[in-house]
Design an enzyme around this catalytic site. Structure first.
Site: not given
Length: 195
Positions: A98, A123
């Site tokens: 992330s 993501h």
């Protein structure tokens, strides 16, 4: 409470004791080894600014083992990495997921590394929200702006198209170090400090 190791250095007449992170800072090494939050963000920003003031021509080495975390705290780190004149070399040890992956790929071109068994995950931004319908709409609009900015950062540092970044970040996408290198998140997989 985390255990922080200490090191002792002696120069013949005197001994000095350092916590390991302070000792690493002397060698221009900083460490993101937890979830990204305001506290670690402020510490890393302060360390980069200190190292910039100390010697603006020498590289800073940032080691990352992070599951990600706060977008705003991560963006403070990202902006400082881009702000300082020293190159910030990034190294993934363990995981960079992330926001951790964003910081990994934001290192200086040619100086973004991962160890062989590191895992990288990208993501789209995540958020939880509650409130009135109007409040939720406001948060959704802000989340869309954040997603757009995260995509722009990934495009800038990987060279991929918006369509590819959007497709690849639609869901969690995990990569090995070799896959992250092929993707353009890092420049090289390193097995030792001599690589």
């Amino acid at each position: 409470m985390p255990v922080i190791p200490y090191v002792v250095e002696s120069n013949g007449r005197e001994e000095r004791t350092y916590d390991i992170y302070s000792r690493l800072l002397k060698d221009r090494i900083i460490f993101l080894g937890q979830q990204v939050d305001d506290q670690i963000s402020n510490a890393l920003v302060a360390q980069m600014l200190f190292l910039q003031a100390d010697d603006p021509k020498k590289d800073i080495h940032m080691y990352i083992n992070s599951p990600g975390g706060s977008i705003t705290a991560g963006m403070a780190i990202y902006d400082t990495m881009q702000f300082v004149s020293c190159d910030v070399a990034t190294y993934c040890i363990g995981q960079a997921a992330s926001m951790g992956a964003v910081l990994l790929t934001a290192g200086a071109k040619g100086k973004r590394f991962a160890l062989p068994n590191a895992r990288i995950m990208i993501h789209q931004p995540l958020a939880g929200m509650q409130g009135t319908a109007r409040e939720v709409e406001i948060h959704v609009a802000e989340l869309r702006r954040i997603k757009q900015r995260m995509n722009e950062i990934m495009i800038e540092h990987t060279g991929h198209s918006l369509e590819k970044i959007e497709e690849d970040t639609d869901r969690d996408r995990f990569m090995s170090a070799d896959e992250a290198c092929s993707y353009g998140l890092i420049d090289k997989v390193v097995k030792s400090v001599d690589d």
